[in-house]
Write a protein that holds these residues in place. Structure first.
Motif, short mmCIF file in Angstrom:
data_model
loop_
_atom_site.label_atom_id
_atom_site.label_comp_id
_atom_site.label_asym_id
_atom_site.label_seq_id
_atom_site.Cartn_x
_atom_site.Cartn_y
_atom_site.Cartn_z
N ASP A 165 -18.83 97.63 6.55
CA ASP A 165 -20.09 98.70 6.71
C ASP A 165 -19.40 100.03 7.05
OD1 ASP A 165 -22.37 96.27 8.00
OD2 ASP A 165 -22.42 97.03 6.06
N ALA A 166 -20.02 100.99 6.79
CA ALA A 166 -19.53 102.27 7.51
C ALA A 166 -20.93 103.01 7.80
CB ALA A 166 -18.70 103.19 6.38
N THR A 167 -20.73 103.50 9.15
CA THR A 167 -21.79 104.55 9.53
C THR A 167 -21.31 106.09 9.77
OG1 THR A 167 -21.56 104.02 11.78
CG2 THR A 167 -23.42 102.69 10.61
N LEU A 168 -21.97 106.96 9.43
CA LEU A 168 -21.83 108.28 9.73
C LEU A 168 -22.68 108.59 11.11
CD1 LEU A 168 -20.49 110.90 9.03
CD2 LEU A 168 -22.67 111.48 7.88
N ASN A 169 -21.95 108.93 12.20
CA ASN A 169 -22.73 109.06 13.33
C ASN A 169 -22.60 110.56 13.99
OD1 ASN A 169 -22.44 106.23 13.42
ND2 ASN A 169 -20.37 106.62 13.87
N ARG A 170 -23.43 111.09 14.59
CA ARG A 170 -23.80 112.47 15.15
C ARG A 170 -23.50 112.18 16.51
NH1 ARG A 170 -27.74 115.62 12.51
NH2 ARG A 170 -29.08 114.17 13.07
N PRO B 285 -25.11 111.12 23.38
CA PRO B 285 -25.71 110.03 22.59
C PRO B 285 -25.41 110.21 21.15
CG PRO B 285 -27.00 112.01 23.13
CD PRO B 285 -25.80 112.10 23.94
N THR B 286 -25.10 108.93 20.43
CA THR B 286 -24.68 109.03 19.35
C THR B 286 -25.75 108.45 18.61
OG1 THR B 286 -22.67 108.21 19.95
CG2 THR B 286 -23.12 107.64 17.81
N SER B 287 -26.09 109.21 17.27
CA SER B 287 -27.00 108.68 16.11
C SER B 287 -26.33 108.56 15.00
CB SER B 287 -28.20 109.39 16.28
OG SER B 287 -27.87 110.77 16.14
N VAL B 288 -26.82 107.35 14.35
CA VAL B 288 -26.60 107.32 13.04
C VAL B 288 -27.15 107.76 11.97
CG1 VAL B 288 -26.09 105.28 11.26
CG2 VAL B 288 -25.89 104.82 13.59
N VAL B 289 -26.53 108.83 11.27
CA VAL B 289 -27.45 109.62 10.29
C VAL B 289 -27.11 109.04 8.81
CG1 VAL B 289 -27.26 111.68 11.66
CG2 VAL B 289 -25.28 111.13 10.09
#
Lengths: 234, 177
Positions: A142-147, A119-123
């Motif tokens: 756009d940039a997202t930091l994902n966990r 599972p990947t969540s955008v933090v």
């Protein structure tokens, strides 16, 4: 009472070999030796029923091919050599100040996507825009930091970005001290890419995403030509 | 070529080194595939299970603690779960009345395969001695004559090998829990 059985004898006994009378008698009264014998016996039973190493079957070569293909689509933490990861950036007085002042507005979208196992969540996310006194390549990103289960990743999605003079490199930037961590390059014509973040990076400090145009000169340091930048915000 | 220590493969895998996965596959895919073959109906199913096991291993490498377990035992534990997934899916697809008796993967299969693998890992002459004792049913005297070795040497090889196989079996059982 006889002293304990020699372990060698117990091993032979577990294989069904006849052993000396003393040990054979002792094992009927000694819990410790009986337990050791029982362990060996279980093992011999399992071992004999296994058919031995000749019964192990290697999978056909195509199985590894399919695994490699599938892995090629996984985010792989390719950690760069330390020399390339951290380097100082010449202080571009105005640029850093502008970034720290928050010229860019962080998005507030938190999405959860679920892969098969990871599972990947955008933090955090950021909108990347041209620097006030940098080149304008006509694009935004756009940039997202994902966990993810495997650690953090950064996904960059650009649109309308004109071709680089050299190539586009994506960095994590410490806006205060201008420290930089190279995440990877956007392929030719590539508008979206995900980069693993090396473990142990303090994301409170390296809180901005920077895309630079790097000349093809083999110099691994930042060219100072930032085309887009934005601050990650939760 | 020197073979990497099992613990070293585990450490590299946990650290996210993709070549460690290739190494693990090279060394233990027979283990996984053989258990799969004995636990699912067809070779094609066993191939799918094997693929799923190594992909799962890669994705969950963060959960692998190289100090607490070894890679083959961990792979067998994952195999057990992927085999269970396979049968669960089958049961869902087939109506209950017509469901064939599923060949459930018993822990015995992985124990057998783990021990077979460990026999293969024994150095010579221990491997040959154990093969003769296990599968040719030779006594230690017969083995000593055949290999022209002192009786005591054969005896202690048998004892040490059984202890080593026993350890492997324990690790496999522990990982199954």
């Amino acid at each position: 009472m006889q002293q304990h059985c020699d372990v060698d004898e117990l091993a032979l006994m577990s294989l069904g070999e006849p052993i000396g009378d003393d040990c054979a008698a002792h094992v009927t009264t000694c819990e410790q030796c009986a337990a050791q014998l029982a362990e060996f016996k279980e093992l011999v039973l399992v071992g004999r029923s296994s058919g031995g190493p000749d019964n192990l079957v290697a999978p056909p070569a195509r199985v590894w091919d399919r695994i490699s293909e599938q892995l090629a689509t996984e985010p792989v933490p390719m950690v760069r050599p330390p020399a390339q990861q951290r380097r100082g950036l010449p202080r571009w007085a105005g640029l850093v100040a502008a970034s720290a002042a928050g010229i860019l507005v962080g998005g507030a979208v938190v999405a959860v996507t679920t892969g098969q196992d990871t599972p990947t969540s955008v933090v955090a996310s950021a909108q990347l825009a041209p620097m006030p006194d940098g080149p304008d390549r006509g694009g935004i990103a756009d940039a997202t930091l994902n966990r993810t289960d495997a650690g953090y990743t950064v996904t960059v999605s650009a649109s309308g970005l004109a071709g680089p003079e050299g190539f586009y490199e994506v960095w994590l930037l410490d806006p205060k001290d201008s420290g930089l961590i190279a995440l990877g390059s956007l392929g030719p014509g590539e508008q979206k890419a995900t980069f693993p973040v090396p473990d142990g990076i303090d994301l409170e400090v390296f809180s901005a995403v920077d895309i630079s145009d790097e000349p093809l000169d083999g110099d691994p340091t930042h060219s100072t030509v930032t085309v887009l930048r934005g601050t990650l915000e939760a | 070529m020197t073979q990497l220590d099992v613990a070293e493969v585990g450490r590299q895998l946990a650290a996210g080194d993709e070549s460690a996965l290739a190494e693990a596959y090279q060394r233990w895919s027979r283990l996984v595939y053989t258990v799969a073959l004995r636990s699912v109906p067809s070779a094609a199913d066993a191939e799918d299970v094997t693929q799923a096991v190594f992909i799962s291993a890669w994705r969950s490498r963060d959960n692998f603690n190289p100090d607490a377990g070894n890679v083959p035992a961990w792979l067998l534990a994952i195999t057990r779960r992927r085999v269970a997934d396979f049968h669960r899916k089958r049961r869902d697809e087939v109506s209950l009345d017509h469901a064939p008796e599923a060949a459930e993967h018993s822990p015995d299969v992985s124990a057998q395969v783990a021990v077979a693998d460990e026999i293969d890992e024994l150095g010579e002459p221990a491997r040959q001695i154990i093969r003769l004792a296990f599968f040719d049913d030779l006594t230690h005297q017969q083995i000593a004559e055949k290999l022209n070795m002192p009786l005591g040497t054969v005896k202690s090889h048998i004892r040490r090998s059984l202890q080593r196989l026993r350890t492997r079996l324990e690790v496999t059982h522990a990982a199954a829990l």
